[in-house]
Design a protein around this motif. Structure first.
Motif, mmCIF file in Angstrom:
data_model
loop_
_atom_site.group_PDB
_atom_site.id
_atom_site.type_symbol
_atom_site.label_atom_id
_atom_site.label_comp_id
_atom_site.label_asym_id
_atom_site.label_seq_id
_atom_site.Cartn_x
_atom_site.Cartn_y
_atom_site.Cartn_z
ATOM 1 N N ALA A 145 -17.809 18.225 5.712
ATOM 2 C CA ALA A 145 -17.746 17.086 5.420
ATOM 3 C C ALA A 145 -17.401 16.910 4.430
ATOM 4 N N ARG A 146 -16.908 17.543 3.432
ATOM 5 C CA ARG A 146 -15.999 16.878 2.397
ATOM 6 C C ARG A 146 -14.263 16.724 2.922
ATOM 7 N N GLU A 147 -14.147 17.371 3.473
ATOM 8 C CA GLU A 147 -12.739 16.924 3.875
ATOM 9 C C GLU A 147 -12.746 15.699 5.101
ATOM 10 N N LEU A 148 -13.991 15.910 5.548
ATOM 11 C CA LEU A 148 -13.907 14.154 6.109
ATOM 12 C C LEU A 148 -13.621 13.414 5.315
ATOM 13 N N HIS A 149 -14.737 13.358 4.482
ATOM 14 C CA HIS A 149 -15.303 12.200 3.701
ATOM 15 C C HIS A 149 -14.896 13.047 2.071
ATOM 16 N N PRO A 150 -13.891 13.239 1.616
ATOM 17 C CA PRO A 150 -13.992 13.627 0.505
ATOM 18 C C PRO A 150 -14.534 12.313 -0.788
ATOM 19 N N ASP A 151 -14.810 12.864 -1.922
ATOM 20 C CA ASP A 151 -15.033 11.443 -3.317
ATOM 21 C C ASP A 151 -13.590 10.884 -3.462
ATOM 22 N N VAL A 152 -12.406 11.326 -4.025
ATOM 23 C CA VAL A 152 -11.590 10.527 -4.351
ATOM 24 C C VAL A 152 -10.923 12.000 -4.058
ATOM 25 N N THR A 153 -9.434 11.561 -3.396
ATOM 26 C CA THR A 153 -8.109 12.007 -3.181
ATOM 27 C C THR A 153 -7.022 11.353 -3.077
ATOM 28 N N HIS A 154 -6.488 12.660 -4.117
ATOM 29 C CA HIS A 154 -5.084 12.011 -5.430
ATOM 30 C C HIS A 154 -3.624 11.683 -4.017
ATOM 31 N N VAL A 155 -3.343 10.782 -4.302
ATOM 32 C CA VAL A 155 -2.141 10.249 -3.694
ATOM 33 C C VAL A 155 -0.529 10.447 -4.423
ATOM 34 N N LYS A 156 -0.003 9.826 -4.031
ATOM 35 C CA LYS A 156 1.352 10.244 -4.997
ATOM 36 C C LYS A 156 2.826 9.052 -4.017
ATOM 37 N N VAL A 157 3.273 7.987 -4.488
ATOM 38 C CA VAL A 157 3.708 7.158 -3.276
ATOM 39 C C VAL A 157 5.413 8.212 -3.356
ATOM 40 N N ILE A 158 5.765 7.665 -2.244
ATOM 41 C CA ILE A 158 7.235 8.141 -1.832
ATOM 42 C C ILE A 158 8.296 7.352 -1.460
ATOM 43 N N LYS A 159 7.034 6.251 -1.457
ATOM 44 C CA LYS A 159 8.427 4.921 -1.318
ATOM 45 C C LYS A 159 8.014 3.100 -0.559
ATOM 46 N N VAL A 160 8.660 2.745 -1.321
ATOM 47 C CA VAL A 160 8.646 1.486 -1.685
ATOM 48 C C VAL A 160 9.296 0.739 -0.601
ATOM 49 N N GLU A 161 9.045 -0.533 0.379
ATOM 50 C CA GLU A 161 10.110 -1.128 1.029
ATOM 51 C C GLU A 161 9.498 -2.094 1.421
ATOM 52 N N ASP A 162 10.391 -3.689 1.294
ATOM 53 C CA ASP A 162 9.742 -4.862 1.970
ATOM 54 C C ASP A 162 10.182 -4.963 3.293
ATOM 55 N N VAL A 163 8.566 -5.707 3.524
ATOM 56 C CA VAL A 163 8.483 -5.716 5.070
ATOM 57 C C VAL A 163 8.397 -7.428 5.308
ATOM 58 N N SER A 164 8.580 -8.294 3.896
ATOM 59 C CA SER A 164 8.752 -9.831 4.500
ATOM 60 C C SER A 164 8.996 -10.410 2.703
ATOM 61 N N PRO A 165 9.989 -11.550 3.119
ATOM 62 C CA PRO A 165 9.914 -12.161 1.363
ATOM 63 C C PRO A 165 9.382 -11.699 -0.324
ATOM 64 N N THR A 166 7.648 -11.539 0.410
ATOM 65 C CA THR A 166 6.088 -11.664 -0.356
ATOM 66 C C THR A 166 5.749 -10.730 0.244
ATOM 67 N N ALA A 167 6.282 -9.420 0.519
ATOM 68 C CA ALA A 167 5.134 -8.320 0.598
ATOM 69 C C ALA A 167 6.203 -6.585 0.988
ATOM 70 N N ARG A 168 5.499 -5.941 0.331
ATOM 71 C CA ARG A 168 6.343 -4.666 0.448
ATOM 72 C C ARG A 168 4.749 -3.383 1.023
ATOM 73 N N MET A 169 5.410 -2.924 1.552
ATOM 74 C CA MET A 169 4.621 -1.330 2.303
ATOM 75 C C MET A 169 5.083 -0.068 1.114
ATOM 76 N N PHE A 170 3.959 0.117 0.978
ATOM 77 C CA PHE A 170 3.757 1.877 0.007
ATOM 78 C C PHE A 170 3.556 2.664 0.819
ATOM 79 N N THR A 171 4.616 3.793 0.898
ATOM 80 C CA THR A 171 4.054 4.961 1.765
ATOM 81 C C THR A 171 3.511 5.986 0.571
ATOM 82 N N PHE A 172 1.785 6.751 1.044
ATOM 83 C CA PHE A 172 2.070 7.835 -0.478
ATOM 84 C C PHE A 172 1.046 9.386 0.965
#
Length: 395
Positions: free
Chosen positions: A41-68
């Motif tokens: 249950a804790r693995e499926l529904h953690p209270d918090v997940t620590h994440v890190k951004v590894i990539k940022v890319e433009d997907v339109s002139p006004t939007a960016r995709m962030f990969t975690f």
């Protein structure tokens, strides 16, 4: 029952206690107990997940995709295509959470050498999109966050939904449909998806390149442009006639976009006599101008009130604008308050109103009947109409 005699029976409890203590003393001091159900249950529904951004890319002139990716030894919990993630943010003195639809596919978070998930975030217009604009302009590869996922019920359920789904999207509302499309292409989501995506201009279509690259007979992507007169494809808005054109005899409609689009599309679906069980709408955030909401008191004037905030033994008084949800006033004061959806739906910011007047829009009022009776509100969808005293959860 065997009777051994008065004295022998009375003193028997002492012998049992002595034997029990001897067994305890002979046992191992280490705890070998495990609870596999609780661990899962804790693995499926953690209270918090620590994440890190590894990539940022433009997907339109006004939007960016962030990969975690997961950080600090955590694992990414599984999610369904269409669900969302809430990020914890610290922007200046403001402590806040912001929900964003996950645009990557579920299989990408559970396979490969480095499982990941993606959020596509659009830069807000001046005066709007406070958190989105900050993320768009400041977040870079290597930045770390705490996240909460997954949330939401905006996903395909074959026991409830028709096999053919028409996705009606506007603006950044395209993101959950890209997740669905990728999962269909991968072969792990069995449905037929037609996406009607409304944009103002062909020059700013979020994720157009990515959606156009989907190779699946079960996914169809149609741009609907309202502003470019020389566009050769579908033009105008997501009207009843256009929706009907791409519908089948048995269709479920998924709607995701800004509030004005919800209001418009709801009217168009009503023209087609679509039953409510065939309409799925993603949460859409608080209204920009609450004074225009149905039922807002006509005699209410813009004002600044004082809210007495109780949380455990902590006692604070903060200022609150009548034009902002209570959750925003709490955040401005640096008071933590869970706001997973910011649309009055999830109930994580449920608070008790001890005293004072307030307004909750009919659209976005996700409270249970009992909560309404006993003066509980969702802070993200409640506006103050007077000085108030509220009790919020301890975070």
């Amino acid at each position: 029952m065997k009777i051994n005699g008065f004295l022998k029976d009375v003193t028997g409890a002492g012998r049992v206690t002595k034997a029990r203590r001897e067994l305890i003393q002979s046992g191992s001091p280490e705890n070998h107990y495990t609870d596999p159900i609780a661990d899962l249950a804790r693995e499926l529904h953690p209270d918090v997940t620590h994440v890190k951004v590894i990539k940022v890319e433009d997907v339109s002139p006004t939007a960016r995709m962030f990969t975690f990716v997961a950080d600090q030894g955590d694992k990414l919990p599984p999610f369904q295509a269409g669900q969302y993630c809430a990020l914890d943010l610290k922007i200046g003195d403001t402590v806040t959470e912001r929900p964003y639809s996950i645009c990557s596919a579920p299989f990408q978070a559970r396979s490969g050498e480095q499982p990941f998930f993606c959020l596509t975030i659009r830069n807000g217009r001046p005066g709007t999109g406070f958190a989105s604009s900050w993320i768009y302009s400041n977040v870079k590869a290597g930045d770390t966050f705490t996240a909460h996922l997954p949330f939401g019920e905006f996903y395909y359920e074959p026991l409830r939904d028709a096999r053919h789904v028409v996705g009606l999207a506007g603006g950044s509302g395209i993101t959950p449909f890209y997740s669905m499309a990728k999962e269909i292409e991968h072969g792990t989501l069995d449905m037929d998806l037609t996406i009607l995506y409304g944009s103002v201009s062909t020059k700013d279509i979020i994720l157009e390149k990515q959606l156009s690259a989907i190779k699946s007979d079960h996914v169809r992507f149609v741009n609907v442009i309202s502003g470019d007169e020389d566009y050769d494809g579908e033009k105008g808005f997501l009207t009843a006639d256009l929706i009907k054109k791409y519908s089948s005899d048995d269709t479920t409609y998924f709607v995701c976009g800004p509030l004005p689009m919800y209001n418009f599309v709801s009217g168009e679906l009503a023209k087609l006599d679509v039953p409510k069980r065939r309409i799925r709408m993603e949460v859409f955030g608080a209204p920009r101008d609450v004074t225009k909401a149905k039922g807002y008191p006509a005699d209410a004037k813009p004002a600044t009130f004082h809210i007495h905030v109780l949380r455990g033994i902590q006692d604070d008084v903060i200022e609150a604008s009548s034009l902002e949800p209570i959750a925003v006033s709490l955040e401005r004061a640096g008071i933590p308050n869970n706001t997973r959806c910011r649309s009055g739906a999830c109930g994580w910011c449920r608070s008790k109103v001890v005293e004072g007047d307030y307004f909750v829009p009919e659209t976005g009022d996700g409270r249970r009947y009992a909560d309404k009776q006993f003066n509980y509100v969702h802070a993200c969808s409640t506006w103050p109409l007077s000085d108030m005293t509220i009790r919020i959860p301890i975070k």
